[in-house]
Design an enzyme around this catalytic site. Structure first.
Site, short mmCIF file in Angstrom:
data_model
loop_
_atom_site.label_atom_id
_atom_site.label_comp_id
_atom_site.label_asym_id
_atom_site.label_seq_id
_atom_site.Cartn_x
_atom_site.Cartn_y
_atom_site.Cartn_z
N ASP A 246 0.84 -1.20 0.00
CA ASP A 246 0.00 0.00 0.00
C ASP A 246 0.87 1.25 0.00
O ASP A 246 0.62 2.21 -0.74
CB ASP A 246 -0.89 0.02 1.24
CG ASP A 246 -2.18 -0.77 1.07
OD1 ASP A 246 -2.67 -0.85 -0.06
OD2 ASP A 246 -2.67 -1.31 2.07
N ILE A 247 1.87 1.26 0.86
CA ILE A 247 2.74 2.43 0.98
C ILE A 247 3.51 2.66 -0.31
O ILE A 247 3.59 3.79 -0.81
CB ILE A 247 3.69 2.25 2.18
CG1 ILE A 247 2.88 2.27 3.49
CG2 ILE A 247 4.76 3.32 2.19
CD1 ILE A 247 3.67 1.85 4.71
#
Length: 403
Positions: free
Chosen positions: A165-166
């Site tokens: 996600d990051i």
């Protein structure tokens, strides 16, 4: 926050981490980011962790510095307003970030019909449109089978950090800026599809792990040992644990001197024919013996004594902290760090809040802005971008189209 991207305006229709963090990074570099939520909030509105007030600390974190509006996205009038916002005229407008599916109502073609040079960046789960989250992507690509101690056998170990996600959030921000640059050069808009799974697999390929498997080498479980080099956790005399890594020649040499283990290392080199100073791979191959030498030396000293020995050297090390302990550690998460500032948020909580992670030398840096209250800027944005008069806004609110 900086003003580097001043003049860009991004409309964001997204929830959870990857796509909203794209908007966050752009906002912290000076872009105006307008988050559009359905009335009552998106699925991430109450995501943990929560403040004592019940407000989501996660939501406050990922939406810092944005503007917030709420529309009834189930109604044709609410959707029309969203399309008008996404296709608003002006040089810095016409940029949309979303994680809504292509099969849904928010189609790039409808935005492009209003503004042909519009750019839509759409974050998806898998490249074929299937749903995915960080943790299902991670399990599918095999990382949990490489994580944890060897004794676990075939039991997976999930990670805590939502790494994909990051990474996707950062990559989305870069890609959107690249598309905006192309638009300035050519006048062309486009739709960009960015799949969480593709980012994860690309990252695995970039660091050689796909190639490793392709040539017949499956990455083993190593516990806390560093693959391909020297690094592990070691216990101090009082039972604290520290991480030491020796990748470079200087890191290795300074560690050997600081721990006074030169004689033991030389004897091991004589027995094995290895040159640990010059050969990083040799440190990995002989890690069991090296770990024993280093563990014995570290265990003779308490943490303050080790910190004194390592001070001013090239030894790469750190104690193992809880996040609470890190808050009190000098040089990490503190008000003196230019990345952080004390900020009061809509939840009523005041805490150290990060701005842009990069330091742009010579440019004015402002403290990070707090997250908005849900729907705080609805009237302001619709009046500014769509030139809606107050009586029209009042009618839309009475009809339940806006909040």
């Amino acid at each position: 926050m900086y003003q580097t991207l001043r003049g860009l305006r991004i409309v964001e229709v997204a929830s959870f981490i990857a796509a909203p963090s794209c908007g966050l990074h752009l906002a912290q570099l000076g872009a105006e980011v307008i988050r559009v939520d359905p009335i009552g909030g998106a699925p991430d509105r109450r995501r943990w962790p929560l403040a004592a007030s019940g407000d989501s600390l996660y939501w406050e974190g990922v939406n810092k510095g944005k503007k917030s509006i709420s529309l009834d996205l189930r109604s044709s009038e609410g959707r029309a307003l969203l399309f008008d916002l996404a296709a608003a005229p002006g040089e810095g407008n016409g940029l949309l970030v979303t994680n809504l599916p292509r099969s849904g109502f928010l189609k790039h073609e409808e935005i492009a019909a209003r503004r042909p040079d519009a750019v839509t960046l759409r974050v998806t789960g898998w490249g074929d449109g299937r749903t995915a989250l960080d943790y299902t992507v991670n399990s599918a690509i095999g990382v949990p089978m490489m994580t944890g101690p060897e004794a676990l056998g075939d039991r997976p170990v999930n990670h805590v950090l939502p790494a994909w996600d990051i990474a996707t959030g950062y990559y989305a921000a870069v890609t959107l800026l690249a598309a905006e640059r192309q638009r300035r050069l050519t006048g062309e808009g486009q739709e960009i599809l960015l799949a969480l799974g593709d980012v994860a697999m690309a990252c695995m390929g970039h660091i050689g792990q796909i190639a490793e498997v392709s040539v017949g080498q499956e990455r083993p479980r190593l516990g806390n040992d560093l693959y391909g080099g020297f690094g592990r956790d070691f216990a101090t005399a009082e039972g604290r644990r520290i991480q030491i890594v020796g990748l470079t020649r200087r890191q290795w040499a300074d560690m050997v001197r600081a721990l006074d283990i030169g004689a033991g290392i030389a004897a091991l080199e004589a027995r094995t024919g290895a040159d640990f100073a010059a050969d990083e791979g040799a440190r990995y191959l002989h890690r069991e013996a090296l770990n024993g030498i280093v563990a014995e030396a570290v265990g003779r000293h308490d943490l303050p004594a080790l910190a004194e020995r390592f001070a001013g050297t090239g030894v790469c090390w750190a104690p193992f902290n809880t996040l609470s302990e890190a808050l009190g550690a000098p040089g990490l998460i503190e008000a003196a760090n230019p990345v952080f500032a004390d900020v009061t948020h809509p939840s009523g909580a005041r805490y150290l809040t990060p701005g842009a992670a990069a330091v742009l030398v010579g440019q004015e840096r402002r403290d990070p802005a707090p997250a908005p209250r849900m729907a705080e800027h609805t009237d302001e944005v619709l009046a500014q971008l769509l030139d809606l008069p107050s009586h029209r806004l009042r009618a839309l609110r009475e009809a339940g189209t806006i909040a």
